[in-house]
Design a protein around this motif. Structure first.
Motif, PDB file in Angstrom:
ATOM      1  N   ALA A 163      -3.984   7.871  -2.192  1.00 20.39           N
ATOM      2  CA  ALA A 163      -3.641   6.591  -1.574  1.00 20.39           C
ATOM      3  C   ALA A 163      -4.092   5.459  -2.480  1.00 20.39           C
ATOM      4  O   ALA A 163      -4.977   5.632  -3.317  1.00 20.39           O
ATOM      5  N   GLY A 164      -3.477   4.310  -2.293  1.00 21.20           N
ATOM      6  CA  GLY A 164      -3.862   3.137  -3.069  1.00 21.20           C
ATOM      7  C   GLY A 164      -2.906   1.988  -2.831  1.00 21.20           C
ATOM      8  O   GLY A 164      -2.280   1.886  -1.773  1.00 21.20           O
ATOM      9  N   VAL A 170       0.641   5.837   0.520  1.00 24.64           N
ATOM     10  CA  VAL A 170      -0.036   7.128   0.601  1.00 24.64           C
ATOM     11  C   VAL A 170       0.948   8.178   0.104  1.00 24.64           C
ATOM     12  O   VAL A 170       2.160   7.984   0.153  1.00 24.64           O
ATOM     13  N   LYS A 181       0.858  -1.179   0.000  1.00 25.27           N
ATOM     14  CA  LYS A 181       0.000   0.000   0.000  1.00 25.27           C
ATOM     15  C   LYS A 181       0.892   1.227   0.000  1.00 25.27           C
ATOM     16  O   LYS A 181       2.075   1.152   0.316  1.00 25.27           O
ATOM     17  N   HIS A 201      -8.207   1.559  -4.379  1.00 24.51           N
ATOM     18  CA  HIS A 201      -8.914   2.586  -3.626  1.00 24.51           C
ATOM     19  C   HIS A 201      -8.664   2.343  -2.142  1.00 24.51           C
ATOM     20  O   HIS A 201      -8.723   1.212  -1.679  1.00 24.51           O
ATOM     21  N   SER A 202      -8.394   3.407  -1.399  1.00 26.46           N
ATOM     22  CA  SER A 202      -8.277   3.304   0.051  1.00 26.46           C
ATOM     23  C   SER A 202      -9.658   3.457   0.664  1.00 26.46           C
ATOM     24  O   SER A 202     -10.251   4.535   0.612  1.00 26.46           O
ATOM     25  N   GLU A 203     -10.172   2.375   1.219  1.00 30.95           N
ATOM     26  CA  GLU A 203     -11.483   2.441   1.863  1.00 30.95           C
ATOM     27  C   GLU A 203     -11.432   3.245   3.153  1.00 30.95           C
ATOM     28  O   GLU A 203     -12.359   3.995   3.456  1.00 30.95           O
ATOM     29  N   SER A 204     -10.349   3.117   3.910  1.00 36.34           N
ATOM     30  CA  SER A 204     -10.282   3.808   5.209  1.00 36.34           C
ATOM     31  C   SER A 204     -10.123   5.318   5.061  1.00 36.34           C
ATOM     32  O   SER A 204     -10.467   6.066   5.973  1.00 36.34           O
ATOM     33  N   HIS A 241      -4.661   2.241   5.542  1.00 39.51           N
ATOM     34  CA  HIS A 241      -4.150   3.518   5.038  1.00 39.51           C
ATOM     35  C   HIS A 241      -4.316   4.625   6.086  1.00 39.51           C
ATOM     36  O   HIS A 241      -3.466   5.501   6.213  1.00 39.51           O
ATOM     37  N   SER A 242      -5.401   4.587   6.824  1.00 40.55           N
ATOM     38  CA  SER A 242      -5.700   5.644   7.798  1.00 40.55           C
ATOM     39  C   SER A 242      -4.666   5.735   8.917  1.00 40.55           C
ATOM     40  O   SER A 242      -4.557   6.771   9.568  1.00 40.55           O
TER      41      SER A 242
END
Length: 75
Positions: free
Chosen positions: A34-35, A6, A4, A53-56, A22-23
């Motif tokens: 982010a990704g 950012v 991952k 896609h970063s869900e968080s 990611h968060s």
């Protein structure tokens, strides 16, 4: 597990392992994209693909992200 990443403040990439949300990187600064990423070896040169896609964070990669990451790796 995929890698991952950012991008902090539009210029500073942080690459980390997929088990970390990611968060968790929010403490480092303002995250602008982010990704996920993959490294490829083509004719002795490293290529980078960003995707997902970063869900968080509800953020996607930006078109320049691969070049930003590549720039710090000096590939």
């Amino acid at each position: 597990m995929p890698l991952k990443y950012v991008i902090i403040d539009g210029i500073a990439p942080v690459i980390f392992f997929g088990g970390i949300p990611h968060s968790e990187m929010l403490k480092l600064g303002a995250i602008t994209s982010a990704g996920f990423l993959k490294f490829y070896l083509n004719d002795g040169k490293i290529s980078i693909a960003v995707f997902g896609h970063s869900e968080s964070l509800n953020l996607n990669p930006k078109p320049a992200d691969a070049d930003i990451i590549k720039g710090i790796l000096k590939t």
